[in-house]
Design a protein around this motif. Structure first.
Motif, short mmCIF file in Angstrom:
data_model
loop_
_atom_site.label_atom_id
_atom_site.label_comp_id
_atom_site.label_asym_id
_atom_site.label_seq_id
_atom_site.Cartn_x
_atom_site.Cartn_y
_atom_site.Cartn_z
N GLY A 230 0.84 -1.19 0.00
CA GLY A 230 0.00 0.00 0.00
C GLY A 230 0.87 1.24 0.00
O GLY A 230 1.48 1.59 -1.01
N SER A 231 0.96 1.89 1.15
CA SER A 231 1.78 3.10 1.24
C SER A 231 2.91 2.98 2.25
O SER A 231 3.81 3.81 2.27
N GLN A 232 2.88 1.96 3.11
CA GLN A 232 3.90 1.87 4.14
C GLN A 232 5.20 1.29 3.59
O GLN A 232 5.19 0.35 2.79
N PHE A 233 6.30 1.88 4.02
CA PHE A 233 7.62 1.44 3.57
C PHE A 233 8.59 1.53 4.74
O PHE A 233 8.31 2.16 5.76
N PHE A 234 9.73 0.86 4.57
CA PHE A 234 10.74 0.96 5.63
C PHE A 234 12.10 1.35 5.07
O PHE A 234 12.51 0.92 4.00
N LEU A 235 12.73 2.22 5.82
CA LEU A 235 14.05 2.74 5.49
C LEU A 235 15.06 1.90 6.27
O LEU A 235 15.01 1.85 7.50
N VAL A 236 15.97 1.25 5.56
CA VAL A 236 16.90 0.31 6.19
C VAL A 236 18.20 1.04 6.53
O VAL A 236 18.95 1.43 5.63
N PHE A 237 18.46 1.23 7.83
CA PHE A 237 19.70 1.89 8.26
C PHE A 237 20.72 0.90 8.81
O PHE A 237 21.85 1.27 9.11
N GLY A 238 20.32 -0.37 8.95
CA GLY A 238 21.24 -1.41 9.40
C GLY A 238 20.92 -2.71 8.70
O GLY A 238 19.75 -3.04 8.49
N ASP A 239 21.95 -3.45 8.28
CA ASP A 239 21.71 -4.72 7.58
C ASP A 239 20.64 -5.52 8.31
O ASP A 239 20.73 -5.73 9.53
N THR A 240 19.66 -6.01 7.55
CA THR A 240 18.48 -6.62 8.14
C THR A 240 18.18 -7.97 7.47
O THR A 240 18.14 -8.07 6.25
N GLU A 241 17.94 -8.96 8.30
CA GLU A 241 17.67 -10.32 7.83
C GLU A 241 16.18 -10.52 7.65
O GLU A 241 15.42 -10.53 8.62
N LEU A 242 15.75 -10.68 6.38
CA LEU A 242 14.34 -10.86 6.06
C LEU A 242 14.19 -11.83 4.89
O LEU A 242 15.09 -11.90 4.03
N PRO A 243 13.07 -12.54 4.79
CA PRO A 243 12.82 -13.30 3.57
C PRO A 243 12.56 -12.33 2.41
O PRO A 243 12.15 -11.19 2.65
N PRO A 244 12.79 -12.75 1.18
CA PRO A 244 12.69 -11.82 0.04
C PRO A 244 11.25 -11.53 -0.36
O PRO A 244 10.87 -11.63 -1.54
N ASN A 245 10.44 -11.15 0.61
CA ASN A 245 9.01 -10.88 0.39
C ASN A 245 8.67 -9.40 0.46
O ASN A 245 7.49 -9.05 0.55
N TYR A 246 9.67 -8.54 0.41
CA TYR A 246 9.45 -7.11 0.57
C TYR A 246 10.14 -6.38 -0.59
O TYR A 246 11.36 -6.48 -0.76
N THR A 247 9.36 -5.65 -1.36
CA THR A 247 9.85 -5.03 -2.58
C THR A 247 10.90 -3.96 -2.29
O THR A 247 10.62 -2.97 -1.59
N ILE A 248 12.09 -4.14 -2.84
CA ILE A 248 13.14 -3.12 -2.77
C ILE A 248 12.95 -2.19 -3.97
O ILE A 248 12.95 -2.65 -5.12
N PHE A 249 12.80 -0.92 -3.71
CA PHE A 249 12.51 -0.01 -4.83
C PHE A 249 13.41 1.22 -4.87
O PHE A 249 13.18 2.13 -5.67
N GLY A 250 14.44 1.27 -4.04
CA GLY A 250 15.32 2.42 -4.10
C GLY A 250 16.39 2.40 -3.03
O GLY A 250 16.57 1.41 -2.32
N THR A 251 17.11 3.52 -2.95
CA THR A 251 18.21 3.66 -1.99
C THR A 251 18.10 5.00 -1.26
O THR A 251 17.42 5.93 -1.70
N ILE A 252 18.81 5.07 -0.13
CA ILE A 252 18.81 6.25 0.74
C ILE A 252 20.15 6.96 0.60
O ILE A 252 21.20 6.31 0.57
N ASP A 253 20.14 8.29 0.53
CA ASP A 253 21.41 9.02 0.40
C ASP A 253 22.12 9.12 1.75
O ASP A 253 21.59 8.74 2.81
N GLU A 254 23.36 9.64 1.72
CA GLU A 254 24.18 9.71 2.93
C GLU A 254 23.58 10.63 3.99
O GLU A 254 23.63 10.35 5.17
#
Length: 297
Positions: A238-262
């Motif tokens: 839907g609209s909820q997303f998560f910003l990954v600031f630390g390596d995270t162990e998850l099954p590949p069920n979450y769409t990666i759609f971009g990157t975060i700048d420094e």
């Protein structure tokens, strides 16, 4: 040999001397207790004065600065996972057709994207997030997740993310995410429509056991939150997303759609350093963070 009377007199004098010594010892003990109490009061008072001068700060400081300073922070240190990341994305056709079926009532009035035929070879899209804790810049990849990017751009252009709070943070070794995108800030809000998963879920056939095998969602990626995948393969994005600031162990069920700048990672590290409310592992961030605006740059 002393008489009985003499012995009684001697015993009486000895008892009187013992009583005198005990009385003197008791007076001395009381004087020491009183002196110790006075010294304790002095020490506490001095400590209080020291804390006051160390923490009172500048009288000209703003209310925001004062409230922020009350939240203890440390530097978040990423713990890299040895777990591999997902495989590289597959090459997609030049255009894809996206579907956004209606779902629950939206948390904030918004319409589904008008464009459903989306190019995958266009320029990268930039989103500029002005947050209450600092800037966060996102680069979105239509080559990886065209339908997701199409939805995010549409929501941003409608002001859907403006004045919304990030409701969840997890900050521990092996898991570092800040979850945002719900105007209700409950974890249950959405835009009133759903859409399917894309990369990396699209690399696996439906029902493949590998969909339950964890991969490394590496520090610096942004991915969609969802409520799982139906047995038919229907997605619940839907609209909820998560910003990954630390390596995270998850099954590949979450769409990666971009990157975060420094700059964005620095903002996230600051929020992560304050931890979770109540010292829990998972919950609302101890340092609240809201989006003033999210705009297509």
């Amino acid at each position: 040999m002393p008489s009985n009377e003499q012995r009684r007199a001697a015993a009486k004098r000895k008892l009187e001397r013992q009583l005198v010594r005990r009385a003197e010892q008791e007076k001395k003990r009381k004087r020491l207790v009183i002196a110790g109490s006075v010294l304790g009061v002095i020490v506490v008072a001095a400590a209080g004065v020291g804390v006051y001068f160390l923490t009172r700060g500048d009288d000209e400081a703003s209310t925001t600065a004062e409230s922020s300073s009350q939240v203890p922070t440390t530097t978040f240190v990423n713990t890299p996972l040895e777990l591999p990341g997902p495989p590289p994305p597959a090459v997609k056709p030049a255009t894809v057709d996206c579907a956004y079926p209606a779902g629950r009532e939206p948390a904030k009035p918004v319409t589904a994207p008008a464009t459903t035929t989306v190019a995958t070879d266009g320029p990268e899209v930039k989103l500029a997030i002005d947050s209450t804790q600092g800037p966060i810049g996102l680069t979105l990849s239509s080559a990886q997740a065209p339908c997701t990017v199409n939805s995010m751009v549409s929501l941003a252009e409608q002001g859907y993310f403006d004045n919304t709070s990030c409701h969840r943070i997890v900050a521990s070794p092996g898991f570092g995410i800040l979850q945002c995108g719900d105007p209700a800030a409950t974890g249950g809000g959405g835009p009133g429509y759903t859409f399917d998963n894309e990369y990396p879920t699209d690399l696996y056939p439906l029902g493949d056991p590998a969909l339950q095998t964890p991969v490394n969602y590496q520090r610096g990626v942004v991915a969609m939150a969802n409520a799982g995948i139906s047995p038919e393969g229907d997605g619940t994005n839907g609209s909820q997303f998560f910003l990954v600031f630390g390596d995270t162990e998850l099954p590949p069920n979450y769409t990666i759609f971009g990157t975060i700048d420094e700059a964005g990672l620095a903002t996230l590290d600051k929020v992560a350093g304050a931890g979770v409310q109540g010292g829990a592992r998972d919950g609302a961030p101890a340092m609240p963070i809201s989006f003033n605006s999210v705009k297509v740059a």
